[in-house]
Design an enzyme around this catalytic site. Structure first.
Site: not given
Length: 374
Positions: A81-82
């Site tokens: 998850s950036s």
């Protein structure tokens, strides 16, 4: 697990205060979509430790402005998850709203797609990893998202859902797939973190009516690299870098006090990459594995590292020449007015694997501020 409603709202407000979010609908998406629903099995923290969903402080760790690595193979992160501030910047750069048709290449946890969908966009997301798609599908279902999730090769896009108004890529690539451009509606564009001098700044890729393709800088970024044709090495590309430089034998003093922040440093890095094809990422023996921008001497070893405070460390047989070249490039950046990533434009040409070519940027040029994309 305690409710995340308040942490979500506070986190969205923090991103707004820090300037990562400037549009109310994007802030509302971050305040509405529960990030923890997309990391239900836990994640690796920045220090590499595993954060389990039942661990004390789990929600606090989820609602930090940091990447959450959810899959590692052979010591390399392959899904995550950036960083939320980067997500917000890229979503705002898309200019999406109700009804905008978006293709996302790289589903990851599904969180980014859910955020875009929460703004009213019609989102299709594709990922090549079956286990990643399975987990993202469960997460999207748990939050009742309308995202269309597909298993497939990101290079191919997803023709069944075309045309799209926007294509967003959430993995580092060496260039843009021609198929993404083929699947765009008129006036659409691709937003992709594209390899440049050892990092992955986000580029906006457009195709003109005559068929020419151009790239424009958007922002600095860091992404894990794609595999296959999207990671092709082509003639004239910057060195991949990553190996340590020898110990410095020539040093030029610092010139920035305080040092450049992460954005300023990446602005400098982008410019050096535009002006010198030897620019890449490297680290030195005394940098504790924390590397940065460097000019790499691939023929004899060594080169020159350029640090955020402007100091330059030359190493190898040609240490002096490389240090002087690096300092001259820093001088050129200063004389040019410290141009940021969005100040750059380049034509693109097809290169890479002939069977699966990619559009790559060449001959970067500065443009006046009033011609830059908003």
């Amino acid at each position: 697990m305690a409710s995340s409603a308040q942490p979500r709202r506070r986190f969205a407000e923090r991103l707004w205060r820090e300037g990562a979010i400037t549009r109310p609908e994007v802030a509302e998406a971050f305040a509405t979509v529960p990030r923890e629903a997309f990391v239900t099995e836990g994640f690796h923290g920045r220090d590499g430790t595993w954060v389990a969903p039942d661990a004390e402080g789990f929600l606090d760790a989820v609602y930090t402005n940091d990447v959450l690595v959810t899959k590692v193979e052979d010591g390399r992160a392959t899904s995550s998850s950036s960083q939320p501030s980067l997500m917000a910047t890229m979503i705002e750069a898309l200019g999406i709203g109700p009804g905008t048709r978006v293709l996302e290449v790289g589903a990851g946890t599904g969180y980014n797609a859910a955020l875009m969908s929460a703004t009213g966009a019609r989102v299709t997301t594709v990922d090549v990893q079956p286990d990643v798609v399975e987990r993202a599908g469960a997460a999207l279902a748990s939050v009742h998202s309308t995202v269309d999730l597909q298993l497939g090769d990101g290079y191919a896009g997803w023709a069944a859902g075309a045309p799209y108004d926007r294509v967003i890529v959430t993995v580092g690539v060496a260039g843009a797939s021609p198929l993404w451009l083929d699947q765009l509606a008129p006036g659409g564009f691709v937003l992709a973190p594209t390899r440049h001098a050892g990092h992955h700044p986000v580029l906006r890729v457009t195709r003109a009516a005559g068929g020419t393709v151009h790239a424009a800088g958007v922002c600095a970024a860091g992404f894990m690299s794609a595999a296959g044709p999207l990671s092709a090495v082509y003639p004239g590309a910057h060195p991949l870098g990553g190996d340590p430089l020898p110990a410095a034998t020539v040093s030029h003093p610092a010139r920035f006090d305080p040092p450049l922040d992460v954005f300023g440093y990446h602005d400098l890095w982008f410019a050096l990459g535009a002006w010198d094809s030897r620019t890449t990422y490297a680290h030195t023996p005394d940098s504790a594995g924390n590397g940065g921008c460097a000019l790499l001497d691939e023929l004899t070893g060594g080169g020159a590292a350029i640090w955020p405070d402007g100091a330059v460390d030359g190493s190898g047989p040609n240490a002096r020449a490389y240090a002087e070249r690096a300092s001259a490039l820093v001088d050129r950046w200063l004389a040019s007015g410290r141009p940021a990533v969005p100040a750059w434009r380049a034509p693109m040409t097809l290169d890479g694997d002939p069977a699966s070519p990619i559009w790559v940027a060449r001959d970067w040029r500065l443009v006046p501020g009033d011609l830059q994309e908003p």
